[in-house]
Structures are given as structure tokens and as C-alpha cells.
Write a protein that holds these residues in place. Sequence first.
Motif, PDB file in Angstrom:
ATOM      1  N   VAL A 319      40.680 -58.643   7.319  1.00 15.54           N
ATOM      2  CA  VAL A 319      40.987 -58.292   8.669  1.00 15.54           C
ATOM      3  C   VAL A 319      42.376 -58.237   8.794  1.00 15.54           C
ATOM      4  N   ASN A 320      42.745 -56.974   9.105  1.00 15.60           N
ATOM      5  CA  ASN A 320      44.331 -56.783   9.341  1.00 15.60           C
ATOM      6  C   ASN A 320      44.900 -57.643  10.356  1.00 15.60           C
ATOM      7  N   GLY A 321      45.949 -58.473  10.145  1.00 16.33           N
ATOM      8  CA  GLY A 321      46.670 -59.086  11.109  1.00 16.33           C
ATOM      9  C   GLY A 321      46.048 -60.688  11.276  1.00 16.33           C
ATOM     10  N   LEU A 322      44.648 -60.588  10.946  1.00 19.47           N
ATOM     11  CA  LEU A 322      44.016 -61.928  11.004  1.00 19.47           C
ATOM     12  C   LEU A 322      44.018 -63.035   9.815  1.00 19.47           C
ATOM     13  N   ASN A 323      43.532 -62.497   8.907  1.00 16.55           N
ATOM     14  CA  ASN A 323      43.830 -63.267   7.408  1.00 16.55           C
ATOM     15  C   ASN A 323      44.733 -62.877   6.331  1.00 16.55           C
ATOM     16  N   GLY A 324      45.445 -61.824   6.795  1.00 19.35           N
ATOM     17  CA  GLY A 324      46.523 -61.151   5.983  1.00 19.35           C
ATOM     18  C   GLY A 324      46.786 -59.900   6.518  1.00 19.35           C
ATOM     19  N   PHE A 325      47.286 -59.112   5.644  1.00 17.32           N
ATOM     20  CA  PHE A 325      47.612 -57.630   5.997  1.00 17.32           C
ATOM     21  C   PHE A 325      46.828 -56.642   4.814  1.00 17.32           C
ATOM     22  N   LEU A 326      46.538 -55.622   5.549  1.00 13.44           N
ATOM     23  CA  LEU A 326      46.085 -54.513   4.762  1.00 13.44           C
ATOM     24  C   LEU A 326      47.406 -53.380   4.805  1.00 13.44           C
ATOM     25  N   ILE A 327      47.580 -52.902   3.744  1.00 14.53           N
ATOM     26  CA  ILE A 327      48.883 -52.019   3.662  1.00 14.53           C
ATOM     27  C   ILE A 327      48.688 -50.827   2.941  1.00 14.53           C
ATOM     28  N   PRO A 328      49.303 -49.601   3.275  1.00 12.82           N
ATOM     29  CA  PRO A 328      49.114 -48.388   2.484  1.00 12.82           C
ATOM     30  C   PRO A 328      49.106 -48.554   0.855  1.00 12.82           C
ATOM     31  N   VAL A 329      48.241 -47.864   0.200  1.00 16.03           N
ATOM     32  CA  VAL A 329      48.442 -47.918  -1.190  1.00 16.03           C
ATOM     33  C   VAL A 329      49.664 -47.316  -1.653  1.00 16.03           C
ATOM     34  N   TRP A 330      49.933 -47.799  -2.892  1.00 16.55           N
ATOM     35  CA  TRP A 330      51.135 -47.366  -3.541  1.00 16.55           C
ATOM     36  C   TRP A 330      52.572 -47.545  -2.791  1.00 16.55           C
ATOM     37  N   ASP A 331      52.429 -48.149  -1.817  1.00 14.71           N
ATOM     38  CA  ASP A 331      53.733 -48.618  -0.880  1.00 14.71           C
ATOM     39  C   ASP A 331      54.274 -49.971  -1.075  1.00 14.71           C
ATOM     40  N   SER A 332      55.386 -49.862  -2.116  1.00 12.96           N
ATOM     41  CA  SER A 332      56.027 -51.169  -2.341  1.00 12.96           C
ATOM     42  C   SER A 332      56.631 -51.553  -1.222  1.00 12.96           C
ATOM     43  N   GLN A 333      57.371 -50.611  -0.509  1.00 17.03           N
ATOM     44  CA  GLN A 333      58.126 -51.016   0.500  1.00 17.03           C
ATOM     45  C   GLN A 333      57.543 -51.592   1.673  1.00 17.03           C
TER      46      GLN A 333
END
Length: 379
Positions: A319-333
Motif C-alpha cells: 500500500v503505497n506510503g503505508l508499508n513501503g513504496f510503489l514505483i514506476p517500472v524500469w525507473d532506477s532514478q
Amino acid sequence: MQSRKKIVLVATVASSIYGFRQPLIAELQKRGYHIYAFVSEYMQTELDKIWAMGVTVIPYQLNRGGLNPIADVWATYKLANQIRRIQPDLVFSYFSKPVIFGTLAAKMARVPKIFAMLEGLGYTFTEQPEGFSRKAKIIRKIQVILYRLSLPLADKVIFLNPDDPRDLLEKHQIKVKKVEVLGGIGLNLSDYPYQPVLQTENIRFLFIGRLLKEKGIHEFIAAAKIVKARYPNTIFTVLGAIDKMNLGALSQTELDSCIQTSLIEYPGQVSNVSEWIVNSQVFVLPSYREGVPRSTQEAMAVGRAVITTDVPGCRETVVNGLNGFLIPVWDSQVLAEKMIYFIENPEQITLMGNESYRIAQKKFDVDKINQRLISFLEL
């Protein structure tokens, strides 16, 4: 005396039976069912482990990666004969090729109940930064044709996440009798007990998986370089093996360079995964697509914050911001930015890790999941 009811499991690798199906099998045995397990890739020691579970294990022929239609037809015919001799009450196939050919064979053998479970759609449905390769498109077309032949024969088709039935059945107009979404195969949570996050000066980010492009290993390494430039004492640990046959795999030369420059810590493939999770602070899986990743579930059960991609399967764990982060795929930055967030806000590691633990208890307890699966199988 009434004979015991029989259930046939059709799989590929023998390790999936004793590694991931043992709690399910134990529960079915408690209910009076005799289990037969068909496996196509095995060592004798693995067969011995399955026999020790009280399961009748039957080797069969299936070329997991091959595309020889004559060989597949012949293998399906032989599999149908093997199933027919058992006369099971139910056949349950999982993994792509067993789902296709196990379902066809079960229908040929006139089994009363047939169920199929796809634990992910595989690399032919996994989008790459440069788009799908010509080979992947051809294989996907063949798979779709085979799914059109086989899946309508199953009484139910079970998926782990809600994206997979949309991307397979709806997009390719495959009509099936009924669809269920399981939400993961689950864990024996007692094998991954909660452990408080170790308070250390240098944060360890942990990656677990085969060192393949689609697992996000290249993005993990690229992000590590960015983070190390600002916080050189940060630790990046990679667990998993190189797949030398896979063109998108991290090469041995690349791996050696990462080790020699101290960019990553690389113990290789280990048997004590839970200990490595305990000794890390944040789990990272920048995968391109999953069913529902087991490694992430393990990290959550132990109580670790997670950074993963907003793609099918992975998004079921965070759950983004709750137990971690979901990030865009392929985006190392962006991946690097979220790693730096944890370095600069270390109190969030414990807070988010505790939320991971709560989610794992609610969603990934194998006993609860197996009760759902057994209800799907109408037992």
C-alpha cells in the motif's frame, strides 16, 4: 469399504510439491484424500521427499520450454493414459504448460472435476522497456491459442492477482466457465516470524531473485550507484543465481565488477533466506511483472518495509506510503530516491515494516489461503 477419493496434482518441478504445496496436501490428506503428484523435472532425492509426504509421485514427460507440437500432443496423450489409470475425482494443474496440457489430458481421461491455476503469465506477457521482442510475440500467440483450447475445459481457472485474468482472458477473448482470484499462495508464517528492525548506522537494502532483467536487477544496480554516490556506506545485498541461458540475465562480468567495486554484497544463492531478511532493513523488488512474489511476502512477514514496482502482482503487496513504496517500472532514478528517503528518515523503516507485518498476517497466511483454495476446488 469405500475407497479414498483421489486428487491428481499436475506440476513441473518436483520442488514445487514439497516446497510450496505441503500445507495444502497435508490439509487434503486430513480430509481423507489420497494425493498423486505428476512431476516432469526432478531428482531422485526430490521424489523421495514427496513420497515421504505420503504422496504417490508419478514422473511424466513435458518439455517445459519447448515448442514442438508433435512432442506435446504425444506427451498429452500419454499423460491422459496415466491419469485414466488412476481414475481421480479431481485434477488440479498449475504453472503454464501443466495448465494447458494437464487440463487437456484430464478432459481426455474424463475426469469429473478439472481445475487450473496460473501463478503468473510469464515473460511473454511481461512488457520490456524496448517493447515485446518478436520471439516473445510469437510465443505469446501460440500460448493464447493453447489457452483457448484448454482453459474453457476447466471447471474453474484460478489466478493469483486480478490483473492476470484481465490481461489474458479479457484482452484475448478467452471464455471460461468461472474465474477466481486467490491473492497469493501464501506462507507458513511460523517459518518467517516477526523480527524487530536492527538499528544500524548503515542501512541494508536487500534484493532476492534470479539475476534476470525482468526481475529488475539492472534497475537495482543502477539505483545502488546513485545512492552510493551520496551515501557510500549504504549496503546493497543481492541473493540469487545467474541464469546463463537467459539473454536478459546479469552477466558474470557485470556481477564480478559490482562485487569488486563493493557496489553490492553477493552471497549467491543461499538456503537461510529468512536470516538475510532479518539482517536487512528494506526489501527491494523492482520486477517487471509477477504472480504475487513470494520473496516480498517473506520480507513482509518478518516485518520489513518494501520498495517494489507498480505492476501486476507486485502491487498486491504494497500500500503505497503505508508499508513501503510503489514505483514506476524500469525507473532506477525513482528507486534511488525512495532508498534515500529511508536513509534520511530511518524511523519510517520500523513504522512501515510493522505495517508490512500486519498486512502479511492478514493476506498471506497459508492456512487461510489454503482454506480459500480448497473452497475454490469445491471440496
